[in-house]
Design a protein around this motif. Structure first.
Motif, PDB file in Angstrom:
ATOM      1  N   THR A 276      -9.994   0.234  -7.904  1.00  0.00           N
ATOM      2  CA  THR A 276     -10.526  -0.586  -8.406  1.00  0.00           C
ATOM      3  C   THR A 276      -9.719  -0.759  -9.874  1.00  0.00           C
ATOM      4  O   THR A 276      -9.604  -1.833 -10.448  1.00  0.00           O
ATOM      5  N   HIS A 277      -8.986   0.126 -10.311  1.00  0.00           N
ATOM      6  CA  HIS A 277      -8.178   0.358 -11.601  1.00  0.00           C
ATOM      7  C   HIS A 277      -6.860   1.057 -11.245  1.00  0.00           C
ATOM      8  O   HIS A 277      -6.620   1.938 -10.423  1.00  0.00           O
ATOM      9  N   VAL A 278      -5.902   0.449 -12.001  1.00  0.00           N
ATOM     10  CA  VAL A 278      -4.447   1.179 -12.026  1.00  0.00           C
ATOM     11  C   VAL A 278      -4.208   1.634 -13.291  1.00  0.00           C
ATOM     12  O   VAL A 278      -4.271   0.672 -14.306  1.00  0.00           O
ATOM     13  N   MET A 279      -3.786   2.938 -13.674  1.00  0.00           N
ATOM     14  CA  MET A 279      -3.493   3.406 -14.847  1.00  0.00           C
ATOM     15  C   MET A 279      -1.924   3.894 -15.029  1.00  0.00           C
ATOM     16  O   MET A 279      -1.493   4.260 -13.912  1.00  0.00           O
ATOM     17  N   LYS A 280      -1.324   3.846 -16.013  1.00  0.00           N
ATOM     18  CA  LYS A 280      -0.165   4.172 -16.194  1.00  0.00           C
ATOM     19  C   LYS A 280      -0.031   5.883 -16.261  1.00  0.00           C
ATOM     20  O   LYS A 280      -1.073   6.421 -16.156  1.00  0.00           O
ATOM     21  N   LYS A 281       1.045   6.243 -15.952  1.00  0.00           N
ATOM     22  CA  LYS A 281       1.272   7.511 -15.799  1.00  0.00           C
ATOM     23  C   LYS A 281       0.718   8.603 -17.025  1.00  0.00           C
ATOM     24  O   LYS A 281       0.872   7.972 -18.167  1.00  0.00           O
ATOM     25  N   GLY A 282      -0.186   9.441 -16.612  1.00  0.00           N
ATOM     26  CA  GLY A 282      -0.692  10.207 -17.840  1.00  0.00           C
ATOM     27  C   GLY A 282      -1.920  10.102 -18.347  1.00  0.00           C
ATOM     28  O   GLY A 282      -2.442  10.329 -19.169  1.00  0.00           O
ATOM     29  N   VAL A 283      -2.341   8.643 -18.155  1.00  0.00           N
ATOM     30  CA  VAL A 283      -3.761   8.126 -18.619  1.00  0.00           C
ATOM     31  C   VAL A 283      -4.725   8.715 -17.527  1.00  0.00           C
ATOM     32  O   VAL A 283      -4.711   8.669 -16.201  1.00  0.00           O
TER      33      VAL A 283
ATOM     34  N   SER B 253       0.955  -1.265  -0.072  1.00  0.00           N
ATOM     35  CA  SER B 253      -0.031  -0.111   0.090  1.00  0.00           C
ATOM     36  C   SER B 253       0.919   1.105  -0.162  1.00  0.00           C
ATOM     37  O   SER B 253       0.729   2.108  -0.811  1.00  0.00           O
ATOM     38  N   ARG B 254       1.973   1.424   0.742  1.00  0.00           N
ATOM     39  CA  ARG B 254       2.987   2.555   0.865  1.00  0.00           C
ATOM     40  C   ARG B 254       3.502   2.689  -0.446  1.00  0.00           C
ATOM     41  O   ARG B 254       3.390   3.727  -0.801  1.00  0.00           O
ATOM     42  N   ALA B 255       3.831   1.832  -1.217  1.00  0.00           N
ATOM     43  CA  ALA B 255       4.583   1.738  -2.430  1.00  0.00           C
ATOM     44  C   ALA B 255       3.753   2.280  -3.544  1.00  0.00           C
ATOM     45  O   ALA B 255       3.844   3.092  -4.235  1.00  0.00           O
ATOM     46  N   LEU B 256       2.439   1.765  -3.614  1.00  0.00           N
ATOM     47  CA  LEU B 256       1.345   2.240  -4.419  1.00  0.00           C
ATOM     48  C   LEU B 256       0.779   3.596  -4.356  1.00  0.00           C
ATOM     49  O   LEU B 256       0.670   4.373  -5.198  1.00  0.00           O
ATOM     50  N   LEU B 257       0.492   3.974  -3.031  1.00  0.00           N
ATOM     51  CA  LEU B 257       0.356   5.379  -2.686  1.00  0.00           C
ATOM     52  C   LEU B 257       1.460   6.343  -3.039  1.00  0.00           C
ATOM     53  O   LEU B 257       1.180   7.435  -3.579  1.00  0.00           O
ATOM     54  N   ARG B 258       2.686   6.010  -2.755  1.00  0.00           N
ATOM     55  CA  ARG B 258       3.864   6.868  -3.414  1.00  0.00           C
ATOM     56  C   ARG B 258       3.899   6.855  -4.793  1.00  0.00           C
ATOM     57  O   ARG B 258       4.250   8.144  -5.225  1.00  0.00           O
ATOM     58  N   LEU B 259       3.611   5.807  -5.224  1.00  0.00           N
ATOM     59  CA  LEU B 259       3.705   5.936  -6.862  1.00  0.00           C
ATOM     60  C   LEU B 259       2.409   6.674  -7.519  1.00  0.00           C
ATOM     61  O   LEU B 259       2.676   7.534  -8.659  1.00  0.00           O
ATOM     62  N   HIS B 260       1.228   6.540  -6.761  1.00  0.00           N
ATOM     63  CA  HIS B 260       0.156   7.409  -7.459  1.00  0.00           C
ATOM     64  C   HIS B 260       0.536   8.825  -7.156  1.00  0.00           C
ATOM     65  O   HIS B 260       0.389   9.537  -7.942  1.00  0.00           O
ATOM     66  N   PHE B 261       1.016   9.204  -5.828  1.00  0.00           N
ATOM     67  CA  PHE B 261       1.289  10.769  -5.569  1.00  0.00           C
ATOM     68  C   PHE B 261       2.737  11.226  -6.226  1.00  0.00           C
ATOM     69  O   PHE B 261       2.722  12.514  -6.431  1.00  0.00           O
ATOM     70  N   GLY B 262       3.341  10.441  -6.699  1.00  0.00           N
ATOM     71  CA  GLY B 262       4.325  10.748  -7.395  1.00  0.00           C
ATOM     72  C   GLY B 262       4.453  10.783  -9.029  1.00  0.00           C
ATOM     73  O   GLY B 262       5.150  10.896  -9.677  1.00  0.00           O
ATOM     74  N   ASN B 263       2.961  10.424  -9.230  1.00  0.00           N
ATOM     75  CA  ASN B 263       2.551  10.418 -10.674  1.00  0.00           C
ATOM     76  C   ASN B 263       3.250   9.234 -11.687  1.00  0.00           C
ATOM     77  O   ASN B 263       3.316   9.521 -12.876  1.00  0.00           O
ATOM     78  N   SER B 264       3.646   8.163 -10.989  1.00  0.00           N
ATOM     79  CA  SER B 264       4.045   7.163 -11.732  1.00  0.00           C
ATOM     80  C   SER B 264       2.812   6.240 -12.249  1.00  0.00           C
ATOM     81  O   SER B 264       2.880   5.729 -13.074  1.00  0.00           O
ATOM     82  N   ILE B 265       1.909   6.289 -11.374  1.00  0.00           N
ATOM     83  CA  ILE B 265       0.573   5.497 -11.851  1.00  0.00           C
ATOM     84  C   ILE B 265      -0.418   6.404 -11.224  1.00  0.00           C
ATOM     85  O   ILE B 265      -0.342   7.469 -10.512  1.00  0.00           O
TER      86      ILE B 265
END
Length: 297
Positions: free
Chosen positions: A288-295, A250-262
């Motif tokens: 529910t869904h994970v998207m690439k950066k910029g999508v 969860s920590r990794a996914l949230l950091r990647l989300h707020f860092g605009n990687s996903i």
């Protein structure tokens, strides 16, 4: 051999130096390589360089010909540009460390190739990241012993392997080596995003997590993670619910989300969703869904 046993099997920074020497100078006889990275004038025995080279020949990073010439393993698809090949080394080593052929003796204390690292990082990533304060081998091993069903199974057998683990886990992107060890697989997850998404711009979160577990079998749902979790006592370790993501991932996914990687999205009409856990294992976000950066959703 086992990669956490530094005195016998070498150091991660020596593996980097060996790789760089061959990358820039080309394939060369073993003794010439050792003289280059550990000159006899300053390192008479060359023991650590020899041990490291032997370890990483066995693990598949280097290949040695019949006439004892060392080269980068040709089957690893090295980038053509030397700068890219240097940058890709940690990802390539991580793939080798987690490869099935290097984890066959998963619970063995010795001669386990890289299984000592795989089981240790699997166990570490299963912990509640907000409730752990690992500062030494003693404090870490005490928690592991308390959690394991079988006391003959070890996560860290001694302080030497704990020190080796902290070095490797930092380099391979699963945590930060500080006074208090920080469990954080953000870098490892980020470097697998391209292979996880493939040609897709977005994935249902369940599929995303399944693909990620194939790439990194030490995270939620991965083969090595499941093996370690099967050995933990429910009285001393709380398993996340099937719809919950561990605090480490969860920590990794949230950091990647707020860092605009996903981009993490929660769609009301989706058939399945998962909960990301934060401090005290409280739900901080549903996905529910994970998207690439910029999508955009």
């Amino acid at each position: 051999m086992s990669i956490l046993n530094r005195p016998s099997d070498g150091l991660f920074n020596m593996a980097i130096v060996l790789h760089r020497a061959i990358l820039h100078e080309g394939a060369m006889p073993r003794e010439k390589l050792l003289a280059l990275v550990a000159p006899p004038a300053v390192n008479e025995s060359q023991q650590m360089a020899r041990s490291t080279l032997n370890t990483w020949v066995e693990l598949g990073l280097f290949a040695v010909s019949d006439d004892d010439v060392v080269q980068l393993a040709p089957d690893l698809s090295w980038p053509r540009r030397k700068e890219d090949a240097e940058a890709a080394l940690s990802s390539i080593i991580r793939r080798l460390v987690l490869a099935p052929q290097n984890n066959e003796r998963f619970w063995e204390a010795d001669d386990n190739h890289s299984a000592d690292f795989s089981r240790a990082v699997s166990w570490m990533l299963a912990q509640d990241v907000s409730a752990t304060r690992f500062t030494s081998h003693g404090s870490t091993q005490w928690v592991a012993i308390e959690q394991l069903r079988n006391q003959d199974l070890a996560v860290f057998t001694n302080d030497t392997r704990w020190v080796g683990f902290k070095s490797w886990v930092h380099y391979l992107g699963f945590g930060l080596n500080a006074d208090v060890f920080l469990i954080d697989p953000t870098i490892a997850v980020r470097e697998q995003l391209a292979s996880v998404f493939g040609a897709s711009n977005e994935l249902p979160v369940i599929e995303f997590l399944a693909r990620l577990a194939q790439e990194l079998p030490v995270v939620d749902g991965g083969q090595y993670r499941r093996e370690v979790e099967s050995q933990l006592k429910p009285t001393h370790w709380k398993q996340p619910a099937p719809s919950e993501v561990s605090t480490s991932l969860s920590r990794a996914l949230l950091r990647l989300h707020f860092g605009n990687s996903i981009r993490l999205d929660d769609r009301s009409d989706a058939p399945a969703r998962v909960s990301l856990l934060g401090q005290f294992c409280r739900v901080v976000r549903t996905v529910t869904h994970v998207m690439k950066k910029g999508v955009e959703s």
